[in-house]
Design an enzyme around this catalytic site. Structure first.
Site: not given
Ligand SMILES: *Cc1c(COP(=O)(O)O)cnc(C)c1O
Length: 481
Positions: A120
């Site tokens: 993120k």
């Molecule tokens: C947020 C997250 C996901 C999922 O991503 P999306 O964009 O919501 O599909 C997968 N792995 C980790 C470690 C995350 O923080």
């Protein structure tokens, strides 16, 4: 470039207008009127800009791609924002998203070397700089209110810390995040970051955010905003690393690759869909879910069924524990030929009435696989343990639980002819308990996180009360910070 709503609203907006907004006025999500196409010459130019991941290459690539979608920030400013964001100082490596080869034709793309060790950061760090830039240009301030059970909240705080014009109020369920996640968030001492631990569960936190957002008078008076995963700028920033992964795995622009993406809210893999629509030679986009298989069910059957919170599993890949996939509407809009009225009927009406809709018999449904390249699969706690063990024993690489879901499902969909890139979405240290369960040993801890649990903390514990949170926000806005 203008942006439209997936639910057919007549307004067309520019990038900076939707940057600080959440949903479109009709409840839809914003998408560009069309995806800019990158032809053979364009792809060659982008490959040259990336320059194999040499220092500054990722920022140059990001600038080239963002420029195709953003025409209301002067080019030099946009370039400076990309250069400020994608640096070795922030992402720990000059390549920013290095590709790790597990075996021939099977790679991990490392997206989790940012400040909070999860993917993120890739988008949120850019968002922090874009917000600061745009708010200064307008002479405005913004108070970001959010609820988190882990990754999103910390990524937002690390992106917004110290930024002028922005305050963050982040609610989390008291005592329920992992010790590492609590330490990561609560050790931030920046005066514009406010951690609020709510005596309750995550749903209580989310309800308070909703209540505050529905209090339109309060919202306007205190300029409340969000940074949730439906923000178009976050999605756009994620498009860049699909190109960067492709350029690292291939030597010629005629080659194809597939991506496997650990998925929850469909934000990450939706960026892959956008990259593919732009003309990046992606064969398959493999959606990997955990036991919360809302998305896998859709791609197998055409049924999209929102789960009740009681039916949402608490798993060892918790950042994928979703009851609905907030970005999914964007893909359905494309799948249905960009028919806003139909999307409104499905997401606005059918979902709120029945909690589900079924496209299984729709003539467009087979396009999800045939025309858009989607495949899907799910992974369980046992699969994660087996996969973490196997990747460690065979390749000497330790992967986190979310990445393990990706690797598991990627293997089920691999074809010999096409390289497969699994997106590594977090580092194992964030989910140490399951690593110990799988491997009987602690994951490595990056040096900057040594001793983080014993640092002083800045957090306010509060009852699950909307009024109390509003009072806290109002009090902090009144002070000159
Ligand atoms: C947020 C997250 C996901 C999922 O991503 P999306 O964009 O919501 O599909 C997968 N792995 C980790 C470690 C995350 O923080």
């Amino acid at each position: 470039m203008r942006y439209l709503s997936t639910r057919g609203h007549a307004d067309r907006k520019r990038f900076c207008e939707i940057l600080l907004e959440g949903l479109a006025p009709d409840g839809g999500l914003y998408l560009p009127e069309q995806y800019p196409r990158v032809d053979a010459a364009g792809l060659q130019r982008l490959r040259a800009a990336f320059n194999g991941g040499a220092p500054g290459g990722y920022a140059a690539l990001a600038f080239e791609i963002l420029s195709l979608y953003i025409d209301d920030i002067p080019a030099n400013d946009l370039r400076a924002l990309c250069e400020k964001t994608y640096t070795e100082a922030v992402f720990g490596t000059a390549q920013i998203v290095p590709l790790k080869r597990l075996e021939d034709g099977f790679y991990l793309e490392a997206l989790s070397n940012g400040p909070t060790l999860a993917f993120k950061d890739m988008a949120m760090q850019l968002l922090g700089n874009l917000f600061e830039y745009e708010l200064a240009r307008r002479g405005e301030e913004l108070n970001i209110l959010g609820a988190t059970s882990g990754d999103t909240g910390s990524a937002a705080e690390y992106a917004m810390r110290g930024k002028r014009g922005v305050r963050v109020f982040m609610l989390s369920p008291h005592g329920r995040m992992s010790p590492f996640q609590q330490a990561q968030m609560f050790s931030l001492m920046d005066h514009n970051i406010h951690n609020i631990a709510i005596e309750g569960v995550f749903d209580d936190c989310q309800d308070i955010v909703k209540n505050v957002s529905n209090d339109l008078d309060f919202k306007r008076r205190h300029r409340i905003g969000t940074v949730n995963s439906i923000n178009w700028a976050r999605l756009l920033a994620q498009v860049v690393y699909y190109f960067a992964g492709y350029f690292q795995a291939t030597t010629k622009d005629t080659e194809q690759v597939s991506f496997a993406v650990p998925s929850g809210n469909f934000g990450n893999v939706c960026a892959g869909h956008v990259a593919r629509q732009m003309g990046l030679p992606i064969d398959r986009l493999v959606v990997a879910t955990n036991e919360n298989d809302v998305l896998d069910e859709f791609f197998r059957t055409g049924v999209y069924r929102v789960r009740a919170s009681a039916d949402t599993h608490e798993t060892s890949s918790p950042s994928m524990d979703i009851s609905k996939a907030s970005n999914f509407e964007r893909f359905v809009f494309d799948l249905l030929g960009r028919d806003g009225a139909r999307v409104k009927a499905l997401f606005g009406d059918a979902l709120s009435r029945d909690g589900r809709f079924d496209l299984g018999a729709d003539p467009a449904f087979p396009d999800a696989a045939d025309r858009y390249g989607f495949r899907s699969g799910k992974s369980t706690h046992d699969d994660r343990l087996t996969t973490i063990r196997d990747v460690f024993q065979r390749h000497g690489v330790m992967i986190d639980t979310h990445t393990a879901d990706g690797v598991k499902v990627a293997r089920d969909h691999r074809s010999e002819a096409t390289p497969m890139i699994v997106l590594e979405t977090a580092l194992p240290i964030k989910f140490a308990e399951t690593i110990v369960e799988a491997l009987g040993r602690q994951p490595e801890r990056p040096a900057q996180f040594e001793g983080i649990e014993s640092l002083p903390r800045r957090v306010t514990v509060m009852a699950a009360s909307t009024a109390a949170v509003q009072q806290f926000i109002a009090g902090h806005c009144a002070r000159a910070t």
